[in-house]
Design an enzyme around this catalytic site. Structure first.
Site, PDB file in Angstrom:
ATOM      1  N   ASN A  43      64.492   8.724   8.213  1.00  0.00           N
ATOM      2  CA  ASN A  43      63.622   7.907   9.055  1.00  0.00           C
ATOM      3  C   ASN A  43      63.815   8.313  10.509  1.00  0.00           C
ATOM      4  O   ASN A  43      63.830   9.503  10.814  1.00  0.00           O
ATOM      5  CB  ASN A  43      63.905   6.419   8.804  1.00  0.00           C
ATOM      6  CG  ASN A  43      62.622   5.618   8.749  1.00  0.00           C
ATOM      7  OD1 ASN A  43      61.776   5.715   9.640  1.00  0.00           O
ATOM      8  ND2 ASN A  43      62.465   4.816   7.712  1.00  0.00           N
ATOM      9  N   GLU A  74      53.692   2.333  12.376  1.00  0.00           N
ATOM     10  CA  GLU A  74      54.801   3.279  12.564  1.00  0.00           C
ATOM     11  C   GLU A  74      54.419   4.328  13.604  1.00  0.00           C
ATOM     12  O   GLU A  74      53.302   4.337  14.117  1.00  0.00           O
ATOM     13  CB  GLU A  74      55.124   3.990  11.234  1.00  0.00           C
ATOM     14  CG  GLU A  74      56.300   3.389  10.477  1.00  0.00           C
ATOM     15  CD  GLU A  74      57.638   3.802  11.061  1.00  0.00           C
ATOM     16  OE1 GLU A  74      57.656   4.405  12.161  1.00  0.00           O
ATOM     17  OE2 GLU A  74      58.677   3.517  10.449  1.00  0.00           O
ATOM     18  N   ASP A  89      65.299   1.665  10.842  1.00  0.00           N
ATOM     19  CA  ASP A  89      64.013   2.312  10.608  1.00  0.00           C
ATOM     20  C   ASP A  89      63.752   3.312  11.731  1.00  0.00           C
ATOM     21  O   ASP A  89      64.542   4.213  11.944  1.00  0.00           O
ATOM     22  CB  ASP A  89      62.927   1.228  10.500  1.00  0.00           C
ATOM     23  CG  ASP A  89      61.701   1.684   9.729  1.00  0.00           C
ATOM     24  OD1 ASP A  89      61.338   2.860   9.836  1.00  0.00           O
ATOM     25  OD2 ASP A  89      61.084   0.853   9.035  1.00  0.00           O
TER      26      ASP A  89
END
Length: 292
Positions: free
Chosen positions: A146, A17, A195
């Site tokens: 997110n 991420e 996301d």
């Protein structure tokens, strides 16, 4: 659209991420959230390395002096000196001691907008952390906050809610950091969950879709204008990097709670990818929580 996507580093991340381009280092940094691992990739040499580890790291910003801010579990923020690899506490949000951060972005004034994960008793939240260390809870009803990103005109902030399968846009006031007028931007009715997110130089929004195996490009009205398939089902985030921000870097994972196999998820699951999407990105704003 058919796009050439290359694996540039594969550390078998559970949830890679937070990719962010650091122009001073001419490097791309990214994390594996549950492992608390920080990685660095230098495209000029092809070198990549695991450079730092904590318990959990869920977001990164680049500070004005070139150091990194790490947004961790328990509401803890630390400053990481990339010369010494020493991390020092900067701030702690006591009301987030039972959860962790989840995606962050710096604004033009050096503030940081930071999401926190839901708990069993409440939804996720969005905070604004000012350069003097004060923080403000702005939104407290988010279904897993997110990907975050600013409009090119600096008058709007995109906020992704993964569990609600939507991206919203807030009116943003640069002078004060105030958010208002929450509106719908995009609803996801596909299998994937929206996301991580980035905004390119044209103002289009690129959203990674976890369990969707793709990144999706939206114009500023929220209409889908392009989808790019990735060699991994679990696509978690993306950003642009390189001298002219011409390369898209995409992160993927092997699963949030239980690792799954590459056979199930695709050959690039858990890896950092690079692609030419035919557009350029923009430099991220730098945080100023520890810098005058």
């Amino acid at each position: 659209m058919s796009t050439d996507i290359a694996i540039v580093a594969d550390y078998g991340c559970q949830v890679a991420e937070g990719p962010i381009w650091h122009p001073d280092d001419e490097a791309l940094y990214w994390i594996d959230v549950p492992a608390g691992s920080l990685f660095r990739y230098r495209p000029a040499t092809g070198e990549h390395a695991h450079v730092f580890e904590a318990d959990v790291i869920a977001g990164i910003t680049v500070e004005a002096d070139g150091s990194l801010l790490l947004f961790e579990d328990g509401g803890v923020v630390r400053r990481l000196d990339t010369g010494t690899w020493e991390a020092d506490p900067v701030l702690e949000l006591p009301e987030e001691s039972d959860t962790r951060f989840n995606d962050v972005v710096a604004d033009p004034a050096g503030r940081v907008f930071a999401g926190t994960m839901p708990t069993e008793s409440r939804p996720g939240r969005l905070y604004r952390i000012d350069p003097d260390g004060t923080y403000h809870r702005l939104v407290d009803d988010l279904a897993i906050p997110n990907g975050l990103g600013f409009t090119p005109a600096r008058d709007g902030l995109y906020v992704t809610e993964s569990e609600a399968r939507r991206i919203r846009r807030y009116a943003y006031e640069e002078a004060t950091g105030r958010l208002s007028d929450r509106t719908a931007f995009a609803a996801v009715d596909r299998d994937g969950l929206p996301d991580g997110l980035t905004v390119d130089a044209t103002g289009d929004v690129w959203s990674a879709e976890w369990n969707g195996g793709q990144v999706v490009r939206y114009d500023d009205s929220g209409a889908v204008v392009e989808t790019v398939a990735c060699p991994a089902e679990t696509v978690s985030s993306l950003t642009f990097g390189g001298e002219n921000y011409e390369t898209a870097y995409v992160t993927t994972g092997l699963g949030y709670y239980e690792r799954r196999s590459k056979g199930e998820l695709g050959p690039a699951a858990g890896a950092l990818l690079a692609a030419d999407l035919g557009v350029e990105g923009r430099p991220e704003f730098r945080s100023r929580l520890t810098c005058p």
